[in-house]
Design an enzyme around this catalytic site. Structure first.
Site, PDB file in Angstrom:
ATOM      1  N   PRO A 139      39.119  47.962  39.660  1.00 58.52           N
ATOM      2  CA  PRO A 139      39.419  49.150  38.841  1.00 58.52           C
ATOM      3  C   PRO A 139      39.042  49.011  37.366  1.00 58.52           C
ATOM      4  CG  PRO A 139      41.400  47.854  39.105  1.00 58.52           C
ATOM      5  CD  PRO A 139      40.339  47.145  39.897  1.00 58.52           C
ATOM      6  N   GLY A 144      39.192  45.555  35.443  1.00 57.67           N
ATOM      7  CA  GLY A 144      39.778  44.445  34.692  1.00 57.67           C
ATOM      8  C   GLY A 144      38.772  43.710  33.830  1.00 57.67           C
ATOM      9  N   LYS A 154      34.138  32.400  45.056  1.00 56.33           N
ATOM     10  CA  LYS A 154      35.368  32.286  45.834  1.00 56.33           C
ATOM     11  C   LYS A 154      35.282  31.062  46.745  1.00 56.33           C
ATOM     12  CE  LYS A 154      36.322  36.247  43.962  1.00 56.33           C
ATOM     13  NZ  LYS A 154      37.279  36.388  42.858  1.00 56.33           N
TER      14      LYS A 154
END
Length: 366
Positions: free
Chosen positions: A221, A223, A305
């Protein structure tokens, strides 16, 4: 004792151990790690006399991916008298040179956090006692080693030291950043910490300034977009998901609903590329390399990740592949990587071209 201690994120002790084993061997310092799961630190015991001291001086802390702090162990004290912990600690450092700073710390675990209040309160009388004994300068002196007290329990402490030019400047190796109340998500702290970690303050006016353009892949959104906007940049936010209305109202964000892996800018003028997409490390690494090979950005910060078991091996493989691909491009590319405090099962990577940066520093911005 001939030990080094490394603070790390709980759960990443084996990765920290694998990394220090590699780095130590490269410097012809041999030893082994003592590892316990989820304890938040690793002990590396050197075979050679003075090897711990050699590593503390020669192993660049900034190049360690999983370490939050690195220090040479002086002694471990157990079974301290709770009525007088100070005397044996002062005695333990009597033969050491004077220190320029004291840090009383503990591990970043739920169990150890119960000691945080004790550590904070205990540092006051200990600091006074060390100064009275001539073992601590009256004021913080960045030219002298830092004395670390690492408490495991209120009667058990590891005593060690680090060098100010080769350590983390933060208490427990953790930067204290406040979450901005108007940021769309807590992920914003990852990029803020990355900027603090990788960009020297003297470069802020040319690398983190208004007038630059940036692309945020997987932006929703917003950040990471938030950190770019607050520094005055114009941002292309690439995501099929929604962006925070507050960011859109800034007039600095263009929301492009597209796939982050296929999008490319029509004009190859973005300075920054940032990316925090959830995807396999190999695919993200390939994507970032493509952007540099196609001349679509000048600097990049992205996350890899790490849900797999052998995380250090995965990181080393992907960084080696990225280095090979960048070597095919004209430039002097620098790759930095760190598991930041605000990272979770991931690391953050920074890439830039030293030649282009040198031109920017000289005032040539093309």
């Amino acid at each position: 004792m001939n030990h080094l201690m490394f603070y790390c994120r709980p759960g990443f002790e084996k990765d920290m151990a694998a990394e220090i084993q590699d780095k130590a061997v490269a410097l012809e310092c041999f030893g082994f790690s003592r590892v316990a799961d989820n304890c938040g630190f690793v002990l590396f015991e050197c075979y050679g006399e003075q090897d711990a001291e050699r590593l503390a001086r020669r192993l660049p802390f900034r190049e360690l991916i999983f370490a939050r702090q690195m220090l040479v162990v002086i002694e471990q004290l157990n079974g301290l008298d709770l009525k007088d912990r100070i005397t044996p600690i002062v005695e333990a450092v009597q033969k050491m040179p004077q220190f320029g700073e004291l840090r009383v710390e503990t591990a970043d675990t739920n169990e150890a956090k119960e000691l945080s209040t004790f550590c904070r309160k205990f540092s006051v009388p200990l600091r006074q006692a060390l100064r009275a004994a001539g073992k601590l300068t009256p004021d913080v002196d960045p030219r002298r080693p830092v004395l670390h007290l690492f408490f495991l329990k209120n009667d058990s402490v590891w005593i060690g030291y680090s060098y100010p030019n080769n350590n983390s400047p933060f208490h427990m190796g953790i930067p204290r950043l406040r979450f901005p109340s108007d940021a769309p998500s807590r992920s914003t702290l990852k990029l803020e910490e990355a900027f603090y970690m990788f960009i020297p303050p003297e470069d802020d006016e040319i690398r983190l300034c208004s007038g630059l353009t940036a692309v945020d892949l997987g932006a929703s959104p917003g950040g990471w977009t938030y950190q770019l906007v607050r520094r005055g940049m114009m941002v292309s936010a690439i995501d099929n998901g929604p962006m925070a209305e507050s960011l859109m109202e800034s007039g600095q964000v263009k929301h492009i609903m597209a796939d982050g892996f296929t999008y490319r800018p029509t004009k190859k003028n973005p300075y920054w590329l940032v990316c925090d997409m959830v995807e396999k490390p190999a695919r993200i690494t390939h994507l970032i390399a493509q952007w540099f090979r196609e001349g679509c950005c000048q600097e990049a910060i992205f996350n890899l990740k790490l849900p797999m078991k052998k995380r250090y091996a995965e990181v080393e493989h992907n960084l080696a592949v990225l280095k090979e691909w960048l070597a095919e491009i004209d430039g002097e590319y620098v790759i930095q990587a760190k598991q930041l405090y605000h990272d979770r099962e991931e690391i953050t990577v920074h890439v830039y071209d030293e030649r282009k940066l040198a031109r920017r520093r000289s005032g040539a911005f093309n």
